[in-house]
Design an enzyme around this catalytic site. Structure first.
Site, PDB file in Angstrom:
ATOM      1  N   PHE A  40       0.829  -1.191   0.000  1.00 25.82           N
ATOM      2  CA  PHE A  40       0.000   0.000   0.000  1.00 25.82           C
ATOM      3  C   PHE A  40       0.870   1.249   0.000  1.00 25.82           C
ATOM      4  CE2 PHE A  40      -2.630  -3.129   2.260  1.00 25.82           C
ATOM      5  CZ  PHE A  40      -3.879  -2.947   1.679  1.00 25.82           C
ATOM      6  N   ASP A  41       0.413   2.275  -0.693  1.00 25.32           N
ATOM      7  CA  ASP A  41       0.870   3.635  -0.441  1.00 25.32           C
ATOM      8  C   ASP A  41       0.314   4.047   0.923  1.00 25.32           C
ATOM      9  OD1 ASP A  41       1.838   6.331  -1.015  1.00 25.32           O
ATOM     10  OD2 ASP A  41      -0.267   6.828  -1.349  1.00 25.32           O
ATOM     11  N   LEU A  42       0.865   5.114   1.503  1.00 27.81           N
ATOM     12  CA  LEU A  42       0.406   5.549   2.813  1.00 27.81           C
ATOM     13  C   LEU A  42      -0.561   6.727   2.705  1.00 27.81           C
ATOM     14  CD1 LEU A  42       0.721   4.873   5.820  1.00 27.81           C
ATOM     15  CD2 LEU A  42       2.606   6.518   5.912  1.00 27.81           C
TER      16      LEU A  42
END
Length: 217
Positions: A9-11
């Protein structure tokens, strides 16, 4: 069985709601250092890339001052403005229970990431590893951060995906050979994500969980 053994995931704008925090941090830096304001679409156009690149887009000559000012304000206000997206922790728990390896690939600096994790431990506790800005020499949209995360977690590209809200996330995921999934609740809309070739774009967390868990039909 989940659809992927490794889920990355991106944050910002994907797992955690930092839209208000980043918008205010950027605006404070630009108005303080440069003495004028910019519209939101300009302030946020490069979110997902390293902070230096974002600040250089405002002023290459004043990028150092912009970075320092932005980070000082951002760190001081993280606890007040960062928010979890409702249900993200539940989804991560289900992925973990299903046997997925879960990682984060972000352009944030490591100290800024740690502040976010400290503010939202209910999310950080499910993560098996993080690739931050300092961990690679090339950054999104280059595939290196995604490849580094696969290496860190022991995952394979053909059994992995990268979920993000920015065109830089999608480009990095595709270049790394993983499935690139866009989400529309962050900084960029569906049209932007589809234009850079997202394999899937979802509008709700429930749809994302169904996709990741293999329940999307």
């Amino acid at each position: 069985m989940p659809r992927f053994g490794t889920v990355l995931f991106d944050l910002d704008g994907t797992l955690v709601d930092t839209v208000a925090l980043i918008r205010a941090s950027h605006r404070y830096a630009v108005t303080t250092v440069l003495g004028y304001d910019l519209p939101d679409e300009v302030l946020l156009a490069n979110v997902g890339r390293p902070l230096r690149e974002q600040m250089e887009a405002f002023s290459r000559d004043r990028a150092d001052d912009l970075m320092t000012t932005q980070r000082e304000w951002n760190h001081a206000h993280t606890d007040d403005l960062i928010r979890p997206y409702p249900g993200v922790d539940v989804m991560l728990g289900r992925l973990r229970a299903a046997g997925c390896r879960i990682g984060v690939v972000t352009a944030k600096s490591r100290p800024t990431v740690e502040l976010a994790y400290a503010a939202l431990p209910q999310i950080a506790g499910y993560l098996d590893g993080t690739i931050a800005c300092e961990d690679t020499t090339a950054h999104k949209p280059d595939p290196d951060p995604v490849v580094a995360a696969l290496r860190l977690l022991g995952g394979q590209a053909d059994d992995a995906c990268y979920v993000g809200d920015s065109p830089f996330d999608i480009a990095a995921g595709r270049a790394a050979g993983v499935m690139a999934i866009g989400v529309t609740w962050g900084f960029f809309d569906r049209g932007v994500l589809e234009a850079v070739g997202a394999d899937e774009v979802v509008d709700t967390l429930a749809c994302l969980e169904d996709l990741l868990m293999g329940n999307d039909g």
